[in-house]
Design an enzyme around this catalytic site. Structure first.
Site, short mmCIF file in Angstrom:
data_model
loop_
_atom_site.label_atom_id
_atom_site.label_comp_id
_atom_site.label_asym_id
_atom_site.label_seq_id
_atom_site.Cartn_x
_atom_site.Cartn_y
_atom_site.Cartn_z
N GLU A 172 -0.16 85.40 151.07
CA GLU A 172 -0.10 86.67 151.80
C GLU A 172 -0.81 86.51 153.14
O GLU A 172 -1.86 87.10 153.41
CB GLU A 172 -0.69 87.78 150.92
CG GLU A 172 0.16 87.99 149.66
CD GLU A 172 -0.53 88.76 148.54
OE1 GLU A 172 0.02 88.79 147.43
OE2 GLU A 172 -1.62 89.30 148.77
N HIS A 262 -3.90 92.54 151.54
CA HIS A 262 -2.86 91.82 150.79
C HIS A 262 -1.50 91.99 151.45
O HIS A 262 -1.34 92.77 152.39
CB HIS A 262 -2.76 92.39 149.37
CG HIS A 262 -3.88 91.99 148.47
ND1 HIS A 262 -3.74 91.07 147.47
CD2 HIS A 262 -5.18 92.40 148.43
CE1 HIS A 262 -4.90 90.92 146.84
NE2 HIS A 262 -5.79 91.72 147.41
N GLU A 338 -2.00 96.97 151.45
CA GLU A 338 -0.80 96.16 151.27
C GLU A 338 0.08 96.25 152.51
O GLU A 338 0.38 97.33 153.00
CB GLU A 338 0.00 96.66 150.05
CG GLU A 338 -0.71 96.49 148.72
CD GLU A 338 -0.69 95.07 148.18
OE1 GLU A 338 -0.01 94.20 148.77
OE2 GLU A 338 -1.36 94.83 147.15
ZN ZN Z 1 -1.90 90.23 146.86
#
Ligand code: ZN
Length: 378
Positions: A172, A262, A338
């Site tokens: 990531e 992430h 995210e």
């Molecule tokens: Zn992750």
């Protein structure tokens, strides 16, 4: 005619070659992490196909860690390893197919814009030049890399301790681009948001939680096959020294706010995931979460709250995750951030999709929601 060639012997290089007999039907497999089953990350160099129509079939894409990650996804390519652009990609549920006509004899392909260990060291070096930064080495990884912590600002009584960690999942890479943008802004002595924050906070930043997995080209695990974001309750120096060392430092200095960056394979949005399932979740934490989200929504069109993970039921949080463990242990605001591998569907970019540069902008922008809540953290 030149025989196509593929190589991966460089930082985060990863793919398995099945057939190079015909450049119109190059057959590849996505390679799993070195000590775990997760397969999603790829990064390789293709040579010898300038001006020729190339088709690359990823035969095992349907059995990868996140098959849904290939729906609506486009691979990235680069000639100079600096500028990465999207290339036509399709997925039929089993195979992923990437097509392009390279303009040069050498082209790099990757799952997302890579962030190399050399760039990581350059980032640490950039921070190291600033007077208000202390670079601390917390210890070593299993492959012998340094676990680096940047302490930014003068520790003083009453100052809030704000943590930012990134790239527990090494594939990531957008997470470390995010940190780069964050650092450039927090270390900009002319930036009023940075100046205001540094009056009230000390920042503890771990730009790369998983340098071994990153260099090895893993998606999700370290050299021992540990998914670091499932290790926070009982890490060990044998299996997950990265988490052990950072967690130990957190217990030593404390945490008033923690952000864990992430990337998400599936959802084409930026979003956050909080601690609502923690046994210690309270109205105070909920109010902080809401204030943080509202401030980010108000200041970045790249952030949204409509799409995200299903919320945990009360008391059913998985406390092996960094965000949940930190939120529970320190009774503080903690968020997983995210970013997409694909694009932000609310603000799409045809040429680049979501990118390193856009991740940097988001990382610089996160200072605003931090500023919005900093006075209320305790
Ligand atoms: Zn992750």
């Amino acid at each position: 005619m030149t025989q196509p060639r593929i190589s991966t012997a460089f930082d985060s290089g990863a793919v398995d070659v099945v057939s190079l007999a015909d450049q119109r039907d190059i057959q590849l497999n996505i390679r799993p992490d070195n000590a775990a089953e997760f397969a999603q990350w790829f990064h390789f160099r293709l040579q010898g196909c300038a001006g020729l129509p190339v088709t690359m079939r990823f035969l095992n894409a349907g059995q990868s860690a996140y098959p849904k990650g290939w729906e609506g996804y486009r691979a990235v390519a680069s000639y100079d390893r600096q500028h990465w652009f999207r290339v036509p990609t399709s997925f039929d549920g089993k195979e992923m197919k990437v097509t392009m006509t390279p303009m040069a004899q050498s082209v790099y392909l990757a799952y997302f814009e890579p962030y190399s260990h050399e760039r990581h060291l350059d980032l640490i070096g950039f921070a190291n030049e600033h007077d208000n930064v202390e670079v601390q080495c917390l210890g070593q990884t299993l492959d012998g890399r340094d676990m680096e912590l940047l302490v930014i600002g003068e520790p003083a009584e009453g100052k809030r301790k704000v943590w930012l960690i990134a790239r527990q999942h090494p594939g990531e890479t957008m997470a470390e681009w995010f940190v780069e943008g964050f650092l450039e802004r927090i270390l900009d002595g002319d930036d009023p948001v940075s100046r205001k924050l540094l009056e009230q906070c000390v920042f503890y930043v771990v730009p790369n939680m998983n340098p071994d997995g990153a260099a090895r080209g893993n998606l999700r695990t370290n050299a021992a096959g540990a998914n670091l974001n499932r290790e926070w309750q009982s890490p060990t120096m044998e299996r997950s020294p990265e988490v052990f060392l950072v967690r130990q430092k957190m217990l030593e200095v404390g945490v008033d706010l923690c952000l864990d960056a992430h990337g998400d394979e599936n959802l084409p949005y930026n979003f956050v995931a909080g601690c609502e399932g923690n046994p210690g979740y309270t109205a105070r934490i909920e109010a902080l979460e809401e204030a943080f989200k509202a401030a980010w929504l108000a200041t970045s069109p790249d952030f949204q709250t409509e799409y995200g993970y299903e919320r945990d039921a009360k008391g059913e949080a998985n406390l092996t995750l960094a965000t949940n463990w930190v939120g529970q242990e320190f009774d503080c605001l903690a968020y997983t951030i995210e970013m997409p591998f694909k694009d932000n569907a609310n603000l799409p970019d045809e040429e680049y999709g979501w990118s390193g540069e856009r991740s940097k902008k988001l990382g610089a922008g996160v200072l605003l929601p931090v500023l919005a809540v900093v006075g209320k953290l305790r």
